[in-house]
Design a protein around this motif. Structure first.
Motif, PDB file in Angstrom:
ATOM      1  N   GLN A   1       0.802  -1.226   0.000  1.00 13.98           N
ATOM      2  CA  GLN A   1       0.000   0.000   0.000  1.00 13.98           C
ATOM      3  C   GLN A   1       0.832   1.273   0.000  1.00 13.98           C
ATOM      4  OE1 GLN A   1      -2.352   0.359   3.592  1.00 13.98           O
ATOM      5  NE2 GLN A   1      -0.724  -0.448   4.890  1.00 13.98           N
ATOM      6  N   THR A   2       2.145   1.158   0.282  1.00 16.01           N
ATOM      7  CA  THR A   2       3.017   2.342   0.260  1.00 16.01           C
ATOM      8  C   THR A   2       3.840   2.424  -1.028  1.00 16.01           C
ATOM      9  OG1 THR A   2       4.749   1.115   1.458  1.00 16.01           O
ATOM     10  CG2 THR A   2       3.201   2.418   2.771  1.00 16.01           C
ATOM     11  N   SER A   3       3.474   1.633  -2.014  1.00 13.79           N
ATOM     12  CA  SER A   3       4.184   1.630  -3.291  1.00 13.79           C
ATOM     13  C   SER A   3       3.951   2.922  -4.073  1.00 13.79           C
ATOM     14  CB  SER A   3       3.730   0.439  -4.132  1.00 13.79           C
ATOM     15  OG  SER A   3       4.169   0.551  -5.469  1.00 13.79           O
TER      16      SER A   3
ATOM     17  N   ILE B   1       2.420   5.521   9.052  1.00 17.05           N
ATOM     18  CA  ILE B   1       1.030   5.546   9.491  1.00 17.05           C
ATOM     19  C   ILE B   1       0.166   4.645   8.617  1.00 17.05           C
ATOM     20  CG2 ILE B   1      -1.026   7.015   9.623  1.00 17.05           C
ATOM     21  CD1 ILE B   1       0.699   9.214  10.743  1.00 17.05           C
ATOM     22  N   LEU B   2       0.436   4.642   7.305  1.00 17.49           N
ATOM     23  CA  LEU B   2      -0.322   3.765   6.415  1.00 17.49           C
ATOM     24  C   LEU B   2      -0.119   2.300   6.775  1.00 17.49           C
ATOM     25  CD1 LEU B   2       0.009   5.228   2.789  1.00 17.49           C
ATOM     26  CD2 LEU B   2      -1.989   5.225   4.287  1.00 17.49           C
ATOM     27  N   GLU B   3       1.124   1.951   7.111  1.00 17.15           N
ATOM     28  CA  GLU B   3       1.436   0.549   7.399  1.00 17.15           C
ATOM     29  C   GLU B   3       0.969   0.109   8.785  1.00 17.15           C
ATOM     30  OE1 GLU B   3       5.642   0.255   6.784  1.00 17.15           O
ATOM     31  OE2 GLU B   3       5.396  -0.332   4.683  1.00 17.15           O
TER      32      GLU B   3
ATOM     33  N   LEU C   1       3.281   3.006  -7.000  1.00 18.74           N
ATOM     34  CA  LEU C   1       2.279   2.710  -8.015  1.00 18.74           C
ATOM     35  C   LEU C   1       0.863   2.688  -7.452  1.00 18.74           C
ATOM     36  CD1 LEU C   1       4.214  -0.089  -9.942  1.00 18.74           C
ATOM     37  CD2 LEU C   1       4.143   2.367 -10.396  1.00 18.74           C
ATOM     38  N   VAL C   2       0.733   3.021  -6.185  1.00 22.82           N
ATOM     39  CA  VAL C   2      -0.575   3.138  -5.532  1.00 22.82           C
ATOM     40  C   VAL C   2      -0.764   4.604  -5.161  1.00 22.82           C
ATOM     41  CG1 VAL C   2      -1.986   2.434  -3.566  1.00 22.82           C
ATOM     42  CG2 VAL C   2      -0.427   0.786  -4.645  1.00 22.82           C
ATOM     43  N   ALA C   3      -1.942   5.146  -5.393  1.00 25.13           N
ATOM     44  CA  ALA C   3      -2.181   6.579  -5.201  1.00 25.13           C
ATOM     45  C   ALA C   3      -1.801   7.050  -3.795  1.00 25.13           C
ATOM     46  CB  ALA C   3      -3.645   6.902  -5.483  1.00 25.13           C
ATOM     47  N   THR C   4      -2.260   6.326  -2.779  1.00 24.74           N
ATOM     48  CA  THR C   4      -1.956   6.756  -1.409  1.00 24.74           C
ATOM     49  C   THR C   4      -0.491   6.510  -1.052  1.00 24.74           C
ATOM     50  OG1 THR C   4      -2.811   4.609  -0.655  1.00 24.74           O
ATOM     51  CG2 THR C   4      -4.283   6.523  -0.503  1.00 24.74           C
ATOM     52  N   GLY C   5       0.126   5.504  -1.667  1.00 25.28           N
ATOM     53  CA  GLY C   5       1.546   5.253  -1.427  1.00 25.28           C
ATOM     54  C   GLY C   5       2.406   6.359  -2.011  1.00 25.28           C
TER      55      GLY C   5
END
Length: 273
Positions: free
Chosen positions: A67-69, A238-240, A71-75
């Motif tokens: 999710q922190t990539s 925080i995302l993780e 290539l992901v919008a939030t990442g």
């Protein structure tokens, strides 16, 4: 009440400048995101990132998976917003560190003390005004961040996920900003001039940031990440994982300690009237 009105008016210009700068930078970075999905960029990321050590990638909060990539919008948002978050922390620290020394430096402290106001009331008024200013700044930044991320999202990015995760970042980082605001108020009781505010704020925020960097580079120093508010508030962290109970306890304890210390020290301080 008078002190709060004076404080708010004096802070409006700076607030507008900070909000405009944040909006322009956030939109600028968000506009780059669609390019991350081009085949050439994907190949470049795979080639470059595979040659870097995991510890180095972790230190700079870089990820090409999950999710922190990028290539992901939030990442992608979390990666570039970590630097915006540092700037916001400096802003919060500067608001606090200028609050109680500014009138002494400007020579307007006599006017305030000619009004029916106590030192405790003065601190409370200034704290309230600065909280409002910081809240407006953070809410506008949230709106711009969410809007720009949704505008430039790809078909694979979920609107619900973007909204949820950006909200999570801003909600939890707001506690870190409150910590720096409270710390700034405490520091303001010791400063000799408001001109010292910027350098002191930069030193403290980047000092905490470097502590977090060293904690990632050296495993024997990993405990230090638990005392670095900037490390706790890094968006990708925080995302993780989000803020742990221990992190929240440290931040809340710091806020209470610094605000309590501010009232105590300012009550006894010799003012330049």
């Amino acid at each position: 009440m008078i002190a709060a009105k004076i404080e708010s008016k004096s802070l409006i210009k700076g607030l507008i400048i900070w909000m405009v700068l944040f909006a322009v930078i956030i939109f600028g970075f968000s506009a780059v995101y669609p390019q991350m999905h081009s085949s050439a960029m994907k190949d470049l990321l795979d080639a470059k990132m595979s040659g870097l050590s995991p510890s180095l990638l972790k230190t700079f909060n870089i990820s090409v998976a999950g999710q922190t990539s990028f290539l992901v919008a939030t990442g992608f948002f979390a990666y570039f917003f970590q630097y915006m978050f540092l700037a916001a922390s400096i802003y919060a620290m500067m608001l606090g560190s200028q609050a109680l020394i500014k009138e002494e430096t400007d020579g307007t402290i006599e006017f305030l003390y000619a009004q029916p106001v106590t030192r405790k009331g003065l601190v409370t008024s200034k704290l309230g005004a600065n909280l409002v200013i910081l809240a407006i700044f953070w809410l506008v930044s949230f709106g711009v961040s969410l809007g720009s991320t949704l505008i430039y999202r790809q078909s694979s990015d979920s609107v619900a996920t973007i909204t949820k995760e950006i909200s999570k970042i801003f909600l939890q980082d707001s506690l870190v900003l409150l910590f720096f605001l409270a710390f700034g108020f405490f520091i303001s009781t010791f400063l000799k001039s408001s001109k010292q505010s910027t350098s002191v704020s930069l030193g403290i925020v980047f000092g905490f940031y470097l502590v977090g960097v060293f904690s990632d580079l050296n495993s024997s120093f990993s405990w230090a990440k638990n005392i670095s508010p900037t490390h706790m508030g890094i968006p990708s962290n925080i995302l993780e994982n989000g803020l742990s109970v221990g992190n929240v306890s440290v931040l809340v304890g710091g806020i209470v300690l610094f605000l309590g210390g501010t009232y105590l020290v300012y009550q006894r301080k010799d003012l330049k009237i």
